[in-house]
Design a protein around this motif. Structure first.
Motif, PDB file in Angstrom:
ATOM      1  N   THR A  28      17.241 -14.655 -19.864  1.00 53.43           N
ATOM      2  CA  THR A  28      18.379 -13.749 -20.010  1.00 53.43           C
ATOM      3  C   THR A  28      18.925 -13.343 -18.650  1.00 53.43           C
ATOM      4  N   ALA A  29      18.042 -13.086 -17.700  1.00 55.10           N
ATOM      5  CA  ALA A  29      18.474 -12.714 -16.351  1.00 55.10           C
ATOM      6  C   ALA A  29      19.227 -13.867 -15.681  1.00 55.10           C
ATOM      7  N   LYS A  39      20.944 -16.243 -17.235  1.00 55.44           N
ATOM      8  CA  LYS A  39      22.256 -16.334 -17.898  1.00 55.44           C
ATOM      9  C   LYS A  39      23.191 -15.238 -17.398  1.00 55.44           C
ATOM     10  N   ALA A  40      22.665 -14.032 -17.237  1.00 47.86           N
ATOM     11  CA  ALA A  40      23.486 -12.919 -16.750  1.00 47.86           C
ATOM     12  C   ALA A  40      24.002 -13.209 -15.349  1.00 47.86           C
ATOM     13  N   TYR A  46      26.813 -15.759 -15.671  1.00 49.35           N
ATOM     14  CA  TYR A  46      28.029 -15.122 -16.180  1.00 49.35           C
ATOM     15  C   TYR A  46      28.681 -14.260 -15.105  1.00 49.35           C
ATOM     16  N   ALA A  47      27.868 -13.553 -14.324  1.00 50.50           N
ATOM     17  CA  ALA A  47      28.414 -12.711 -13.265  1.00 50.50           C
ATOM     18  C   ALA A  47      29.122 -13.566 -12.217  1.00 50.50           C
TER      19      ALA A  47
END
Length: 96
Positions: free
Chosen positions: A35-36, A38-39, A42-43
């Motif tokens: 998840t980190a 992917k974040a 995305y950022a």
């Protein structure tokens, strides 16, 4: 006879429960890491898109409308220049 079997089952169940807890914790850690990542992706993508929007805003505010007017003027000029040039006489052919 049932008492010794139950007495032996208690440590086995305790070991199995600890193992299940470790597996659950490992699953949570791997999910959190994914998840980190992917974040972060995305950022990064959002940052790139924000930069592109800033450039587009600059184009629009810094003579952006003037560019559109210049393009239209070039189109009009091309229509006028289209008739200029050497006329071709298609009716007359060269004798060999």
């Amino acid at each position: 006879m049932l008492i010794p079997i139950i007495a032996l089952m208690i440590p086995i169940i305790a070991i199995w429960t600890k193992h299940q807890q470790k597996l659950a914790q490992m699953n949570i850690n791997s999910t959190a890491q994914a998840t980190a990542e992917k974040a972060a992706q995305y950022a990064s993508r959002v940052h790139d898109l924000e930069d592109r929007v800033r450039v587009l805003e600059r184009i629009v505010t810094d003579k952006g409308y003037d560019v559109a007017t210049q393009i239209e003027a070039l189109r009009d000029q091309r229509r006028v220049d289209h008739g200029s040039g050497v006329p071709l006489e298609t009716g007359r052919r060269e004798n060999v």
